[in-house]
Design a protein around this motif. Sequence first.
Motif, PDB file in Angstrom:
ATOM      1  N   VAL A  94     -27.568 -65.561 -32.120  1.00  0.00           N
ATOM      2  CA  VAL A  94     -26.254 -64.785 -32.276  1.00  0.00           C
ATOM      3  C   VAL A  94     -25.510 -64.681 -30.995  1.00  0.00           C
ATOM      4  O   VAL A  94     -26.212 -64.306 -29.925  1.00  0.00           O
ATOM      5  CB  VAL A  94     -26.186 -63.695 -33.266  1.00  0.00           C
ATOM      6  CG1 VAL A  94     -27.256 -62.631 -32.334  1.00  0.00           C
ATOM      7  CG2 VAL A  94     -25.120 -63.119 -33.295  1.00  0.00           C
ATOM      8  N   LYS A  95     -24.316 -65.383 -30.844  1.00  0.00           N
ATOM      9  CA  LYS A  95     -23.582 -65.238 -29.562  1.00  0.00           C
ATOM     10  C   LYS A  95     -22.582 -64.447 -29.359  1.00  0.00           C
ATOM     11  O   LYS A  95     -21.852 -63.984 -30.392  1.00  0.00           O
ATOM     12  CB  LYS A  95     -22.962 -66.608 -29.337  1.00  0.00           C
ATOM     13  CG  LYS A  95     -23.925 -67.897 -29.141  1.00  0.00           C
ATOM     14  CD  LYS A  95     -23.463 -69.060 -28.657  1.00  0.00           C
ATOM     15  CE  LYS A  95     -24.360 -70.220 -28.468  1.00  0.00           C
ATOM     16  NZ  LYS A  95     -23.751 -71.602 -28.726  1.00  0.00           N
ATOM     17  N   GLY A  96     -22.358 -63.833 -28.211  1.00  0.00           N
ATOM     18  CA  GLY A  96     -21.336 -62.933 -28.165  1.00  0.00           C
ATOM     19  C   GLY A  96     -21.378 -61.405 -28.712  1.00  0.00           C
ATOM     20  O   GLY A  96     -20.213 -61.071 -29.335  1.00  0.00           O
ATOM     21  N   VAL A  97     -22.421 -61.199 -28.653  1.00  0.00           N
ATOM     22  CA  VAL A  97     -22.414 -59.677 -29.196  1.00  0.00           C
ATOM     23  C   VAL A  97     -22.350 -58.638 -28.263  1.00  0.00           C
ATOM     24  O   VAL A  97     -22.684 -58.790 -27.276  1.00  0.00           O
ATOM     25  CB  VAL A  97     -24.329 -59.506 -29.660  1.00  0.00           C
ATOM     26  CG1 VAL A  97     -24.188 -58.326 -30.542  1.00  0.00           C
ATOM     27  CG2 VAL A  97     -24.596 -60.794 -30.361  1.00  0.00           C
ATOM     28  N   PRO A  98     -21.817 -57.767 -28.659  1.00  0.00           N
ATOM     29  CA  PRO A  98     -21.248 -56.545 -27.898  1.00  0.00           C
ATOM     30  C   PRO A  98     -22.524 -56.007 -27.265  1.00  0.00           C
ATOM     31  O   PRO A  98     -23.531 -55.691 -27.981  1.00  0.00           O
ATOM     32  CB  PRO A  98     -20.521 -55.602 -28.464  1.00  0.00           C
ATOM     33  CG  PRO A  98     -19.835 -56.309 -29.818  1.00  0.00           C
ATOM     34  CD  PRO A  98     -20.825 -57.485 -29.960  1.00  0.00           C
ATOM     35  N   ASP A  99     -22.864 -55.773 -25.823  1.00  0.00           N
ATOM     36  CA  ASP A  99     -24.151 -55.572 -25.397  1.00  0.00           C
ATOM     37  C   ASP A  99     -24.326 -53.951 -25.276  1.00  0.00           C
ATOM     38  O   ASP A  99     -23.985 -53.449 -24.137  1.00  0.00           O
ATOM     39  CB  ASP A  99     -24.208 -56.049 -24.013  1.00  0.00           C
ATOM     40  CG  ASP A  99     -25.640 -55.876 -23.209  1.00  0.00           C
ATOM     41  OD1 ASP A  99     -26.774 -55.689 -24.253  1.00  0.00           O
ATOM     42  OD2 ASP A  99     -25.910 -56.140 -22.143  1.00  0.00           O
ATOM     43  N   ILE A 100     -24.666 -53.371 -26.670  1.00  0.00           N
ATOM     44  CA  ILE A 100     -24.557 -51.891 -26.423  1.00  0.00           C
ATOM     45  C   ILE A 100     -26.126 -51.558 -26.873  1.00  0.00           C
ATOM     46  O   ILE A 100     -26.665 -52.225 -27.437  1.00  0.00           O
ATOM     47  CB  ILE A 100     -23.595 -51.180 -27.472  1.00  0.00           C
ATOM     48  CG1 ILE A 100     -23.699 -52.208 -28.859  1.00  0.00           C
ATOM     49  CG2 ILE A 100     -22.254 -51.366 -27.005  1.00  0.00           C
ATOM     50  CD1 ILE A 100     -23.198 -51.627 -29.931  1.00  0.00           C
TER      51      ILE A 100
END
Lengths: 410, 410
Positions: B267-273
């Motif tokens: 999964v690409k471009g996941v908000p890095d939280i």
Amino acid sequence: MALYVQKYGGTSVGSVERIEHVADKVKSFHDAGHQVVVAVSAMSGETNRLISLAKDVTETPDPREMDVLVSTGEQVTIALLSMALQKRGVNARSFTGWQAGMKTDNAYMKARIENIDTDAMRKQLNDGGVCVVAGFQGIDDDNNITTLGRGGSDTTGVALAAALGADECQIYTDVDGVYTTDPRVVPNAKRMEKITFEEMLEMASLGSKILQIRSVEFAGKYKVPLRVLSSFAEGNGTLITMEENSSVENPVISGIAFNRDEAKVTVKGVPDIPGVASKILVPVSDANIEVDMIVQNVSEDGTTDFTFTVHRNDYHKALDVLRNTAAELNAREATGTDDICKVSMVGVGMRSHAGVASQMFKVLADENINILAITTSEIKISVVIEEKYLELAVRALHSAFGLDADSDAN
Amino acid sequence: MALYVQKYGGTSVGSVERIEHVADKVKSFHDAGHQVVVAVSAMSGETNRLISLAKDVTETPDPREMDVLVSTGEQVTIALLSMALQKRGVNARSFTGWQAGMKTDNAYMKARIENIDTDAMRKQLNDGGVCVVAGFQGIDDDNNITTLGRGGSDTTGVALAAALGADECQIYTDVDGVYTTDPRVVPNAKRMEKITFEEMLEMASLGSKILQIRSVEFAGKYKVPLRVLSSFAEGNGTLITMEENSSVENPVISGIAFNRDEAKVTVKGVPDIPGVASKILVPVSDANIEVDMIVQNVSEDGTTDFTFTVHRNDYHKALDVLRNTAAELNAREATGTDDICKVSMVGVGMRSHAGVASQMFKVLADENINILAITTSEIKISVVIEEKYLELAVRALHSAFGLDADSDAN
């Protein structure tokens, strides 16, 4: 609510489809509120497959290991039938011989049941469930697996019924009951509603292959009502009971059995001295030949003719033995024939009716059938005749003694 | 005199001829004065035949009844092998799971052995006899038949060896030992004389299908020396021991395992939280998909790419789950590929040798093989690569790390 033990043989559980059909039958009894314990055989063909594997290993397999091997056949059936019942919403649980508490002596391949610890089965019945028990098998005191010998599943059924105090032991098979004689010989032979244990024993040992004879003896001994009925058809089958038929309409003769596998050997002109019978029969028994009927005619010249019947497979062996004996005893000759058969009329009604034998002989004489030998017991008369007359004799007797389905006497 | 537990799998007892051959092997150990306990599987094909009977009845057979059903497979083998040994003059006696005192928990179809009451087997051994034990099965505390799950006969062998204090547990199979890698891929792969339990576990879980992984764990836990060897060929096989190879000539790498049944989803471009990994993985686990390697790259725009590998059979399911998650998390996209494979180098020697990983990467780089993901443990380095490079990568690494049969490093 009754407690039924139902036994289904190898043909009745011979495929998954047939097992499903048995599950339907069992469910119908369970749905009607009855408690049901089912004893099953191996799927037909399976026991032979296992025996043939053993024979591929050795011609003389160890009996203990044979029992370990063949007992798997029934274990497969109990699992599949339990699954089929569960699929129908019936609480079912399988029991191998040892799980059912079936304790036997340690005679591998021909063990006898000694007692049954019914606790585990009782628990399942009290939980509203059906018990599915492997027929034919048990364990001895040392936890060895034993089997009751081929056909022993009938005995399992009867023993379960006796131990659980069942109301009836139902033996499901591929015939719909016990007939007055073989319907293939007499098309209008009748299914009997009832037959006594004594009559059934005489019928069975004479060639009606419906029930294992040991199971009938067992059922008689423990007073377990036994019913033979069809897995494949509806109907009440035949009830085997202690009660004798007493109503006036009931016939003197219940059924006519016959057996083609007979042969007759005769030693002629034996000096008629004490002990001659044993001199003739001991060598026969030593050769492991079973003797059935024995007839001795005393002649006038101080010699005697001695005749007995054996299974047709043993004919040549018996004749060889007899020829040796004849030489030793200075008898005239040993002869024999294997184209004979035995016809037997069975019925507890005979006890109170004189003249059955003479009526039987008259019927045969009217058909010009020569009687070669005769034996009688309280409830049975057997005659040996030439095999070619078998059908004629059975039909004539069946009709003369009022057994035909369309007969007024019924 | 030693005590050996020998386990023969389904292929080794797949016909009467093969059972006879096993009997010869067992007899040779017995004749040499050793005590022998044999654990056997069902004849190959038999378990599948039984399962298919059950499936004909119902798609969801009761696990208790499945165990009653399939346990008959091994019971047939123990009887036949005992007969074959007796034919050779060897005192042999069969033991079903319950007769061998094999007590398990009550998890049908995947039971675990709890303890073994060895009295009956001890008696047979003390009488100079061979014990032939049904693998794969036991009983629970309520006398229900249980099975250990498919392949569980290895575990039976190891458990018997542990309980009896055997000198060695010998697992006879259709390969003659554990190889440095699959000889079908690298023809000059070598049979290992020895391998440690740790290495074997890493090799087994990575696709070397020789031994059931649970049996290796079990053998390691109870310190049972385990030997893998061929039923069909002579030779010493491979000994699995606690000892690590310590001589200087021994290679850093013991073997190379690989696995083609891999797929990779990203999964690409996941908000890095915080918690994003669990938000992605929990739905996957809820869908009963097992995740193997996990890689997370942090990017510079505050988003992250998250990659993991799954079994190829689960690829489409995993991708579906991931697409839903991606939408929920406002990720850029979910993608994947199922034309990848995993290659793993295993060796306890790695512990004391730095630079194994970098040497591995250099070998692959020299072959222009791109590494898609990496994981490492103390004694293993795994890389994911495109499947088309599998053979090339394994051969290059096998040679570079001195595993080839003709290599000087050996």
